[in-house]
Design a protein around this motif. Structure first.
Motif, PDB file in Angstrom:
ATOM      1  N   HIS A 279     -30.091   8.266  -1.530  1.00 34.75           N
ATOM      2  CA  HIS A 279     -28.777   7.658  -1.710  1.00 34.75           C
ATOM      3  C   HIS A 279     -28.004   8.499  -2.718  1.00 34.75           C
ATOM      4  CE1 HIS A 279     -29.672   3.916   0.386  1.00 34.75           C
ATOM      5  NE2 HIS A 279     -30.859   3.960  -0.186  1.00 34.75           N
ATOM      6  N   THR A 280     -26.759   8.781  -2.413  1.00 34.51           N
ATOM      7  CA  THR A 280     -25.943   9.498  -3.373  1.00 34.51           C
ATOM      8  C   THR A 280     -25.473   8.523  -4.445  1.00 34.51           C
ATOM      9  OG1 THR A 280     -23.886   9.082  -2.177  1.00 34.51           O
ATOM     10  CG2 THR A 280     -25.135  11.075  -1.571  1.00 34.51           C
ATOM     11  N   PRO A 281     -25.097   9.000  -5.610  1.00 33.91           N
ATOM     12  CA  PRO A 281     -24.592   8.103  -6.648  1.00 33.91           C
ATOM     13  C   PRO A 281     -23.349   7.327  -6.192  1.00 33.91           C
ATOM     14  CG  PRO A 281     -25.101  10.251  -7.578  1.00 33.91           C
ATOM     15  CD  PRO A 281     -25.251  10.373  -6.098  1.00 33.91           C
ATOM     16  N   GLU A 282     -22.502   7.988  -5.382  1.00 37.62           N
ATOM     17  CA  GLU A 282     -21.289   7.317  -4.902  1.00 37.62           C
ATOM     18  C   GLU A 282     -21.639   6.140  -4.002  1.00 37.62           C
ATOM     19  OE1 GLU A 282     -21.844  10.651  -4.418  1.00 37.62           O
ATOM     20  OE2 GLU A 282     -20.531  11.475  -5.948  1.00 37.62           O
ATOM     21  N   VAL A 283     -22.592   6.365  -3.093  1.00 42.84           N
ATOM     22  CA  VAL A 283     -23.008   5.284  -2.189  1.00 42.84           C
ATOM     23  C   VAL A 283     -23.641   4.159  -2.989  1.00 42.84           C
ATOM     24  CG1 VAL A 283     -24.602   4.682  -0.317  1.00 42.84           C
ATOM     25  CG2 VAL A 283     -23.244   6.766  -0.165  1.00 42.84           C
ATOM     26  N   SER A 284     -24.469   4.500  -3.952  1.00 39.49           N
ATOM     27  CA  SER A 284     -25.118   3.479  -4.773  1.00 39.49           C
ATOM     28  C   SER A 284     -24.099   2.661  -5.549  1.00 39.49           C
ATOM     29  CB  SER A 284     -26.104   4.123  -5.748  1.00 39.49           C
ATOM     30  OG  SER A 284     -27.140   4.753  -5.032  1.00 39.49           O
ATOM     31  N   LEU A 285     -23.104   3.315  -6.132  1.00 40.69           N
ATOM     32  CA  LEU A 285     -22.063   2.612  -6.872  1.00 40.69           C
ATOM     33  C   LEU A 285     -21.253   1.711  -5.946  1.00 40.69           C
ATOM     34  CD1 LEU A 285     -20.527   2.115  -9.501  1.00 40.69           C
ATOM     35  CD2 LEU A 285     -19.105   4.098  -8.960  1.00 40.69           C
ATOM     36  N   PHE A 286     -20.876   2.241  -4.782  1.00 42.07           N
ATOM     37  CA  PHE A 286     -20.122   1.442  -3.813  1.00 42.07           C
ATOM     38  C   PHE A 286     -20.941   0.234  -3.382  1.00 42.07           C
ATOM     39  CE2 PHE A 286     -18.852   0.226   0.442  1.00 42.07           C
ATOM     40  CZ  PHE A 286     -17.487   0.065   0.274  1.00 42.07           C
ATOM     41  N   ASP A 287     -22.228   0.446  -3.073  1.00 40.27           N
ATOM     42  CA  ASP A 287     -23.101  -0.645  -2.662  1.00 40.27           C
ATOM     43  C   ASP A 287     -23.178  -1.723  -3.740  1.00 40.27           C
ATOM     44  OD1 ASP A 287     -23.683   0.578  -0.264  1.00 40.27           O
ATOM     45  OD2 ASP A 287     -25.696   1.235  -0.852  1.00 40.27           O
ATOM     46  N   GLU A 288     -23.327  -1.280  -4.980  1.00 40.05           N
ATOM     47  CA  GLU A 288     -23.448  -2.215  -6.095  1.00 40.05           C
ATOM     48  C   GLU A 288     -22.182  -3.061  -6.249  1.00 40.05           C
ATOM     49  OE1 GLU A 288     -23.913  -1.755 -10.854  1.00 40.05           O
ATOM     50  OE2 GLU A 288     -25.176  -0.461  -9.626  1.00 40.05           O
ATOM     51  N   ARG A 289     -21.024  -2.426  -6.188  1.00 41.25           N
ATOM     52  CA  ARG A 289     -19.757  -3.157  -6.316  1.00 41.25           C
ATOM     53  C   ARG A 289     -19.536  -4.106  -5.147  1.00 41.25           C
ATOM     54  NH1 ARG A 289     -15.765   1.686  -8.376  1.00 41.25           N
ATOM     55  NH2 ARG A 289     -16.521   1.722 -10.511  1.00 41.25           N
ATOM     56  N   GLU A 290     -19.825  -3.643  -3.934  1.00 40.11           N
ATOM     57  CA  GLU A 290     -19.661  -4.487  -2.742  1.00 40.11           C
ATOM     58  C   GLU A 290     -20.608  -5.676  -2.794  1.00 40.11           C
ATOM     59  OE1 GLU A 290     -17.506  -4.455   0.186  1.00 40.11           O
ATOM     60  OE2 GLU A 290     -16.467  -3.450  -1.445  1.00 40.11           O
ATOM     61  N   ARG A 291     -21.845  -5.436  -3.191  1.00 36.35           N
ATOM     62  CA  ARG A 291     -22.811  -6.537  -3.277  1.00 36.35           C
ATOM     63  C   ARG A 291     -22.357  -7.567  -4.299  1.00 36.35           C
ATOM     64  NH1 ARG A 291     -27.236  -2.577  -3.320  1.00 36.35           N
ATOM     65  NH2 ARG A 291     -27.818  -2.326  -1.167  1.00 36.35           N
ATOM     66  N   ALA A 292     -21.828  -7.111  -5.423  1.00 32.15           N
ATOM     67  CA  ALA A 292     -21.359  -8.048  -6.450  1.00 32.15           C
ATOM     68  C   ALA A 292     -20.219  -8.905  -5.907  1.00 32.15           C
ATOM     69  CB  ALA A 292     -20.917  -7.291  -7.701  1.00 32.15           C
ATOM     70  N   ARG A 293     -19.272  -8.295  -5.214  1.00 32.97           N
ATOM     71  CA  ARG A 293     -18.158  -9.060  -4.626  1.00 32.97           C
ATOM     72  C   ARG A 293     -18.660 -10.023  -3.564  1.00 32.97           C
ATOM     73  NH1 ARG A 293     -13.568  -6.393  -1.971  1.00 32.97           N
ATOM     74  NH2 ARG A 293     -12.603  -8.398  -2.230  1.00 32.97           N
ATOM     75  N   ILE A 294     -19.534  -9.543  -2.710  1.00 31.08           N
ATOM     76  CA  ILE A 294     -20.058 -10.390  -1.639  1.00 31.08           C
ATOM     77  C   ILE A 294     -20.882 -11.529  -2.227  1.00 31.08           C
ATOM     78  CG2 ILE A 294     -21.652 -10.463   0.315  1.00 31.08           C
ATOM     79  CD1 ILE A 294     -20.599  -7.606   1.022  1.00 31.08           C
ATOM     80  N   ASP A 295     -21.731 -11.237  -3.212  1.00 28.58           N
ATOM     81  CA  ASP A 295     -22.536 -12.282  -3.847  1.00 28.58           C
ATOM     82  C   ASP A 295     -21.642 -13.355  -4.467  1.00 28.58           C
ATOM     83  OD1 ASP A 295     -24.882 -11.045  -3.125  1.00 28.58           O
ATOM     84  OD2 ASP A 295     -25.258 -10.162  -5.110  1.00 28.58           O
ATOM     85  N   GLU A 296     -20.587 -12.907  -5.138  1.00 25.98           N
ATOM     86  CA  GLU A 296     -19.650 -13.846  -5.760  1.00 25.98           C
ATOM     87  C   GLU A 296     -19.025 -14.758  -4.702  1.00 25.98           C
ATOM     88  OE1 GLU A 296     -15.360 -13.114  -7.582  1.00 25.98           O
ATOM     89  OE2 GLU A 296     -16.941 -12.203  -8.809  1.00 25.98           O
ATOM     90  N   CYS A 297     -18.619 -14.177  -3.597  1.00 27.92           N
ATOM     91  CA  CYS A 297     -18.011 -14.964  -2.523  1.00 27.92           C
ATOM     92  C   CYS A 297     -19.042 -15.814  -1.791  1.00 27.92           C
ATOM     93  CB  CYS A 297     -17.268 -14.054  -1.549  1.00 27.92           C
ATOM     94  SG  CYS A 297     -15.780 -13.313  -2.263  1.00 27.92           S
ATOM     95  N   MET A 298     -20.256 -15.312  -1.641  1.00 29.53           N
ATOM     96  CA  MET A 298     -21.312 -16.096  -0.988  1.00 29.53           C
ATOM     97  C   MET A 298     -21.614 -17.364  -1.783  1.00 29.53           C
ATOM     98  SD  MET A 298     -22.463 -14.741   1.901  1.00 29.53           S
ATOM     99  CE  MET A 298     -24.151 -15.265   2.160  1.00 29.53           C
TER     100      MET A 298
END
Length: 177
Positions: free
Chosen positions: A106-125
């Motif tokens: 995983h590139t650092p960019e993908v990891s950062l994007f994944d982390e931010r997206e998961r946080a938003r999705i978790d918050e909405c879930m």
């Protein structure tokens, strides 16, 4: 943002390659994250994403706004393609065929994007009721089909579909904020 996606998708439906390129630029990160989440391999995620965009190009005129936002429509195309690849890989394993080992690069960019997206999705879930949250998690994060969800939960198909539809509507509103 969805209004710009609608305009780009409408232009894509008429064969506008520039609009398609811009749509790709605006949405590819999210689609790639979905594919990578399900497939856990960069090469397979890239394959699923490429095939998803081919389908978007060919089926842009089939999009209807009453079915959800453009990004949700596109994510579902990518998700189904990723699930097809997973099922194909499972079928190959059953027949004794081998495949490449999973990649962990995983590139650092993908990891950062994944982390931010998961946080938003978790918050909405967290805003969903328990039944909607469980059904969506099983369908979208574990890849269960509607039929498999019926067996897993012991609930009728109509209920499964309603829970998913209402939950996705709630998630859409939350993620658009």
């Amino acid at each position: 943002m969805d209004s710009s996606h609608i305009k780009l998708l409408s232009a894509t439906a008429t064969g506008d390659k520039r609009a398609f390129a811009e749509l790709y630029q605006n949405t590819s990160g999210r689609l790639y994250a979905v594919c990578l989440q399900l497939l856990q391999r960069k090469d397979l995620a890239e394959e699923a994403m490429q095939e998803a965009y081919v389908r978007v190009w060919h089926n842009a005129c089939d999009y209807h706004s009453d079915k959800g936002s453009v990004i949700v429509w596109m994510i579902s195309i990518a998700r189904y393609r990723a699930l097809d690849i997973l099922r194909s890989a499972a079928h190959k394993r059953e027949r004794g065929e081998t495949d490449h080992e999973p990649s962990s690069d995983h590139t650092p960019e993908v990891s950062l994007f994944d982390e931010r997206e998961r946080a938003r999705i978790d918050e909405c879930m967290d805003t969903l009721d328990d039944v909607q949250r469980q059904t969506i998690q099983l369908a979208y994060f574990r890849g269960l089909t509607h039929s498999e969800l019926c067996v897993h939960t012991g609930s009728p198909l109509g209920s499964i579909k309603s829970w998913i539809r209402r939950g996705l509507q709630t998630l859409k509103r939350c993620l658009e904020r």
